[in-house]
Motif scaffolding. Structure first.
Motif, short mmCIF file in Angstrom:
data_model
loop_
_atom_site.label_atom_id
_atom_site.label_comp_id
_atom_site.label_asym_id
_atom_site.label_seq_id
_atom_site.Cartn_x
_atom_site.Cartn_y
_atom_site.Cartn_z
N ARG A 199 17.55 70.88 -116.69
CA ARG A 199 18.31 71.71 -115.76
C ARG A 199 17.45 72.08 -114.56
N ASP A 200 18.12 72.37 -113.47
CA ASP A 200 17.42 72.91 -112.30
C ASP A 200 16.99 74.33 -112.64
N PRO A 201 15.70 74.66 -112.52
CA PRO A 201 15.24 76.00 -112.92
C PRO A 201 15.76 77.12 -112.03
N ILE A 202 16.24 76.79 -110.84
CA ILE A 202 16.75 77.81 -109.93
C ILE A 202 18.22 78.14 -110.22
N THR A 203 19.03 77.09 -110.38
CA THR A 203 20.48 77.29 -110.56
C THR A 203 20.91 77.22 -112.02
N ASN A 204 20.06 76.67 -112.89
CA ASN A 204 20.37 76.44 -114.30
C ASN A 204 21.48 75.40 -114.49
N ILE A 205 21.71 74.58 -113.47
CA ILE A 205 22.71 73.52 -113.55
C ILE A 205 22.03 72.21 -113.98
N ASN B 81 28.42 82.26 -107.87
CA ASN B 81 27.89 82.95 -109.04
C ASN B 81 28.60 82.57 -110.33
N LEU B 82 29.60 81.69 -110.25
CA LEU B 82 30.31 81.25 -111.46
C LEU B 82 30.06 79.78 -111.80
N ILE B 83 29.64 78.99 -110.82
CA ILE B 83 29.57 77.54 -111.02
C ILE B 83 28.65 77.16 -112.18
N SER B 84 27.50 77.82 -112.30
CA SER B 84 26.57 77.50 -113.37
C SER B 84 27.15 77.85 -114.74
N GLN B 85 27.79 79.03 -114.83
CA GLN B 85 28.36 79.44 -116.11
C GLN B 85 29.48 78.51 -116.55
N ILE B 86 30.32 78.09 -115.61
CA ILE B 86 31.44 77.21 -115.98
C ILE B 86 30.92 75.85 -116.42
N ILE B 87 29.94 75.31 -115.70
CA ILE B 87 29.38 74.01 -116.08
C ILE B 87 28.74 74.07 -117.46
N ASN B 88 27.91 75.07 -117.69
CA ASN B 88 27.19 75.15 -118.96
C ASN B 88 28.10 75.50 -120.13
N SER B 89 29.27 76.06 -119.84
CA SER B 89 30.23 76.37 -120.91
C SER B 89 31.08 75.16 -121.27
N ASN B 90 31.00 74.10 -120.46
CA ASN B 90 31.87 72.94 -120.68
C ASN B 90 31.09 71.64 -120.83
N LEU B 91 29.82 71.73 -121.21
CA LEU B 91 29.04 70.53 -121.48
C LEU B 91 29.55 69.84 -122.74
N GLU B 92 29.39 68.54 -122.80
CA GLU B 92 29.74 67.83 -124.03
C GLU B 92 28.65 68.07 -125.07
N VAL B 93 29.05 68.32 -126.31
CA VAL B 93 28.10 68.53 -127.40
C VAL B 93 28.40 67.52 -128.50
N ARG B 94 27.39 66.75 -128.88
CA ARG B 94 27.53 65.76 -129.95
C ARG B 94 26.75 66.23 -131.18
N THR B 95 27.36 66.09 -132.32
CA THR B 95 26.69 66.38 -133.59
C THR B 95 26.33 65.07 -134.27
N SER B 96 25.07 64.92 -134.64
CA SER B 96 24.60 63.68 -135.26
C SER B 96 23.92 64.00 -136.58
N VAL B 97 23.85 62.99 -137.44
CA VAL B 97 23.20 63.16 -138.72
C VAL B 97 22.52 61.86 -139.10
N SER B 98 21.38 61.96 -139.73
CA SER B 98 20.67 60.78 -140.21
C SER B 98 21.23 60.38 -141.58
N ILE B 99 21.46 59.08 -141.75
CA ILE B 99 22.05 58.57 -142.99
C ILE B 99 20.97 57.97 -143.88
N ASN B 100 21.01 58.32 -145.14
CA ASN B 100 20.10 57.72 -146.12
C ASN B 100 20.57 56.30 -146.40
#
Length: 366
Positions: A38-44, A257-276
């Motif tokens: 992320r950009d350390p200034i805007t957190n985007i 003042n809202l753009i960073s919050q909206i972007i970070n609230s709508n990031l894609e999140v993937r859940t992964s797991v290692s298979i034996n």
């Protein structure tokens, strides 16, 4: 102070075709285990210029070698030519018969006669002299890739001719009850050069639709889980450089003042797991989550070319370098950028035509 005519700035735009993951390294305590840069200034979130430069160097070398490898003279033939050093011999060496490129093509740059795929990536033999190169010598120091992106050998080092800025988010896709909309802010539009700041744009601290018709000039819209009142207004946004990626009716302008919050609230999140591999079941304690910039996101950035031909002889022309970048950008659409590219991440389309003048070209002092 550098003569302003020596530096050319070219604005570029790109669009994510897959989620893009460029991690910060290590694990974090929080919403996800693997966070992105992320950009350390805007957190985007952003794509670092180092990621762009590294991949583009590889793709340029890949494209160059695929085009000239069948026409390159052997190292033995080059070294048999009379000359005081390898560079002078290389200049007098001839391409093999039926070389399909002319003097106005970037592939015909003399140093390309010794280009190898190892001209990309980290130089594995930096202690070799530039006049003592062989088939396997890391960066050759002579080809257009080495000259454009830089190299370092035992007896000479050279900074590259092209400089890459970070790719910052310009338009970010968010789900709404009215379909997918791309959010941005007045500041981002101005910085990217697509909003005419000399004209009144009628946006301030509220949420705005870009007006396309006279219906429903006011109302409410959800941006992810956030719910806002909106007002439709006319603005001077120029989307011509985005090659039709989105239309004006898809844009929602939100406060700075809202753009960073909206972007970070709508990031894609993937859940992964290692298979034996023995049991075929999930390994104990091997579940982890990763966040990513979603597909459809539009980025903006800048490529700067520093013309040092008045200071150093036999450098590639600016036109050659930008044509090389144009011809090699296609690999972003298949091989991508960032991590986990073999698992559905990373593909990106560079929208800007780099071998043509566009509204992003300018000359500036540095």
């Amino acid at each position: 102070m550098v003569d302003h005519m020596l530096v050319t700035n070219k604005r570029i735009f790109a669009q994510a075709m897959d989620p893009i993951y460029i991690g910060t390294g290590g694990y974090n305590i929080g919403r996800v285990d693997n966070t992105i840069v992320r950009d350390p200034i805007t957190n985007i979130p952003k794509i670092p210029g180092s990621s762009l430069a590294g991949t583009w160097r590889y793709y340029s070398a890949l494209e160059l070698v695929s085009r000239v490898k069948d026409y390159q003279p052997s190292f033995k033939d080059i070294k048999s030519i009379n000359g005081e050093n390898f560079s002078s011999k290389l200049k007098n060496a001839k391409w093999k018969n039926d070389f399909p490129f002319g003097e106005h093509d970037w592939e015909s740059y003399p140093g390309n006669k010794v280009a190898r795929i190892k001209c990309a990536g980290q130089d594995d033999l930096p202690n070799k002299s530039i006049d003592d190169i062989e088939e396997e010598t890391g960066h050759c120091g002579h080809c257009i890739v080495c000259k454009s992106f830089g190299f370092s050998k035992k007896d000479i080092s050279m900074q590259g001719l092209v400089f890459f800025s970070d790719l910052k988010i310009l338009l970010y896709p968010v789900f709404t009850m009215q379909g997918t909309k791309w959010i941005t802010s007045e500041g981002l539009l101005k910085e990217a050069g697509v909003l005419d700041s000399t004209k009144e744009n009628n946006v301030n601290e509220l949420v705005y639709y870009v007006i396309t018709n006279e219906d429903d000039k006011v109302g409410h819209i959800n941006l992810g889980w956030l719910y806002f009142p909106y007002k439709k207004v006319e603005t001077n946004i120029d989307l011509s450089l985005l090659e039709g990626a989105i239309s004006l009716s898809d844009i929602v302008i939100v406060p700075e003042n809202l753009i960073s919050q909206i972007i970070n609230s709508n990031l894609e999140v993937r859940t992964s797991v290692s298979i034996n591999p023995i049991t075929g079941a999930a390994k104990e304690g091997a579940l982890f989550t990763s966040e990513a910039i979603p597909r459809g996101t539009i980025f903006y950035g800048e490529i700067r070319f520093f013309d040092r031909s008045k200071l150093i002889e036999d450098l590639p022309l600016k036109e050659f370098v930008f044509k090389m970048l144009e011809d090699s950008k296609k690999y972003y659409e298949t091989l991508g950028v960032g991590g986990m590219t073999t698992r559905g991440f990373g593909r990106m389309k560079v929208l800007t035509k780099l071998n043509k003048s566009n509204g992003g070209d300018s000359n500036e002092k540095s």
